[in-house]
Design a protein around this motif. Structure first.
Motif, PDB file in Angstrom:
ATOM      1  N   ASP A 143      34.799  39.532  40.708  1.00  0.00           N
ATOM      2  CA  ASP A 143      35.453  40.396  41.691  1.00  0.00           C
ATOM      3  C   ASP A 143      35.654  39.645  43.004  1.00  0.00           C
ATOM      4  O   ASP A 143      35.004  38.642  43.268  1.00  0.00           O
ATOM      5  CB  ASP A 143      34.599  41.649  41.933  1.00  0.00           C
ATOM      6  N   ASN A 144      36.551  40.181  43.831  1.00  0.00           N
ATOM      7  CA  ASN A 144      36.843  39.571  45.129  1.00  0.00           C
ATOM      8  C   ASN A 144      37.082  38.069  44.983  1.00  0.00           C
ATOM      9  O   ASN A 144      36.489  37.254  45.698  1.00  0.00           O
ATOM     10  CB  ASN A 144      35.708  39.847  46.114  1.00  0.00           C
ATOM     11  N   LEU A 145      37.947  37.720  44.065  1.00  0.00           N
ATOM     12  CA  LEU A 145      38.198  36.308  43.777  1.00  0.00           C
ATOM     13  C   LEU A 145      38.846  35.606  44.958  1.00  0.00           C
ATOM     14  O   LEU A 145      39.637  36.195  45.712  1.00  0.00           O
ATOM     15  CB  LEU A 145      39.077  36.182  42.531  1.00  0.00           C
ATOM     16  N   LYS A 146      38.492  34.339  45.098  1.00  0.00           N
ATOM     17  CA  LYS A 146      38.990  33.497  46.184  1.00  0.00           C
ATOM     18  C   LYS A 146      39.724  32.297  45.589  1.00  0.00           C
ATOM     19  O   LYS A 146      39.446  31.896  44.457  1.00  0.00           O
ATOM     20  CB  LYS A 146      37.817  33.010  47.041  1.00  0.00           C
ATOM     21  N   SER A 167      48.083  33.448  45.855  1.00  0.00           N
ATOM     22  CA  SER A 167      49.050  34.462  46.266  1.00  0.00           C
ATOM     23  C   SER A 167      50.484  33.967  46.055  1.00  0.00           C
ATOM     24  O   SER A 167      51.431  34.692  46.319  1.00  0.00           O
ATOM     25  CB  SER A 167      48.828  34.835  47.737  1.00  0.00           C
ATOM     26  N   ASP A 182      37.821  29.727  43.702  1.00  0.00           N
ATOM     27  CA  ASP A 182      37.308  30.053  42.365  1.00  0.00           C
ATOM     28  C   ASP A 182      38.215  29.513  41.261  1.00  0.00           C
ATOM     29  O   ASP A 182      37.891  29.606  40.077  1.00  0.00           O
ATOM     30  CB  ASP A 182      37.171  31.565  42.184  1.00  0.00           C
ATOM     31  N   SER A 201      40.395  40.784  40.538  1.00  0.00           N
ATOM     32  CA  SER A 201      39.285  40.706  39.594  1.00  0.00           C
ATOM     33  C   SER A 201      39.767  40.217  38.232  1.00  0.00           C
ATOM     34  O   SER A 201      40.928  40.442  37.853  1.00  0.00           O
ATOM     35  CB  SER A 201      38.638  42.088  39.411  1.00  0.00           C
ATOM     36  N   ARG A 240      29.595  38.605  44.059  1.00  0.00           N
ATOM     37  CA  ARG A 240      30.981  38.783  43.595  1.00  0.00           C
ATOM     38  C   ARG A 240      31.096  38.719  42.072  1.00  0.00           C
ATOM     39  O   ARG A 240      31.968  39.381  41.498  1.00  0.00           O
ATOM     40  CB  ARG A 240      31.889  37.700  44.205  1.00  0.00           C
ATOM     41  N   PRO A 242      44.247  36.590  45.474  1.00  0.00           N
ATOM     42  CA  PRO A 242      42.961  36.652  46.187  1.00  0.00           C
ATOM     43  C   PRO A 242      42.534  38.103  46.392  1.00  0.00           C
ATOM     44  O   PRO A 242      43.355  38.974  46.714  1.00  0.00           O
ATOM     45  CB  PRO A 242      43.277  35.969  47.523  1.00  0.00           C
ATOM     46  N   GLY A 243      41.240  38.335  46.181  1.00  0.00           N
ATOM     47  CA  GLY A 243      40.715  39.685  46.264  1.00  0.00           C
ATOM     48  C   GLY A 243      40.750  40.435  44.945  1.00  0.00           C
ATOM     49  O   GLY A 243      40.163  41.521  44.836  1.00  0.00           O
TER      50      GLY A 243
END
Length: 125
Positions: free
Chosen positions: A84-87, A125, A90, A15, A67, A12-13
């Protein structure tokens, strides 16, 4: 056919940059869309870029605005999706697609009929 690449596992976060390439067609003549399908969910549109003759107008789903960035490299005949800033939400299979039947040039495209095989994106994560 369309060929996607660039997917993978990211925290997470992080790219990723996805690529959509074609050998038989000149992509900048068409509107190209990126769509995704999360596990157990319906496929949804993520982003779209209009043809070069239509100023490459872009559209984004509300969930990715700010994003994700869609762009073209006309020399390489590739459409990119910079993420970017993937969650975690996504996560899914990402597809690029276009409409060859009607040769749609302007986004949004309502009936994609030419797809790639997809590239998996996992945000965890």
């Amino acid at each position: 056919r369309l060929v996607e690449s660039g997917g993978g596992l990211v925290q997470p976060g992080g790219s990723l940059r996805l690529s959509c390439a074609a050998s038989e067609y000149t992509l900048d003549r068409y509107a190209i869309g990126w769509l995704r399908q999360a596990p157990g969910k319906e496929r949804e549109g993520v982003s779209c870029i209009s043809s070069s003759t239509n100023n490459e107008k872009t559209t984004y789903a509300n969930s990715v605005k700010g994003r994700f960035t869609i762009s073209r490299d006309k020399a390489k005949n590739i459409v990119y999706l910079q993420m970017d800033n993937l969650k975690p939400e996504d996560t899914g299979i990402y597809y690029c697609a276009t409409d060859l039947t009607y040769g749609s040039k302007i986004c949004p495209v309502f009936a994609f009929d030419y797809w790639g095989q997809g590239t998996p994106v996992t945000v965890s994560s």
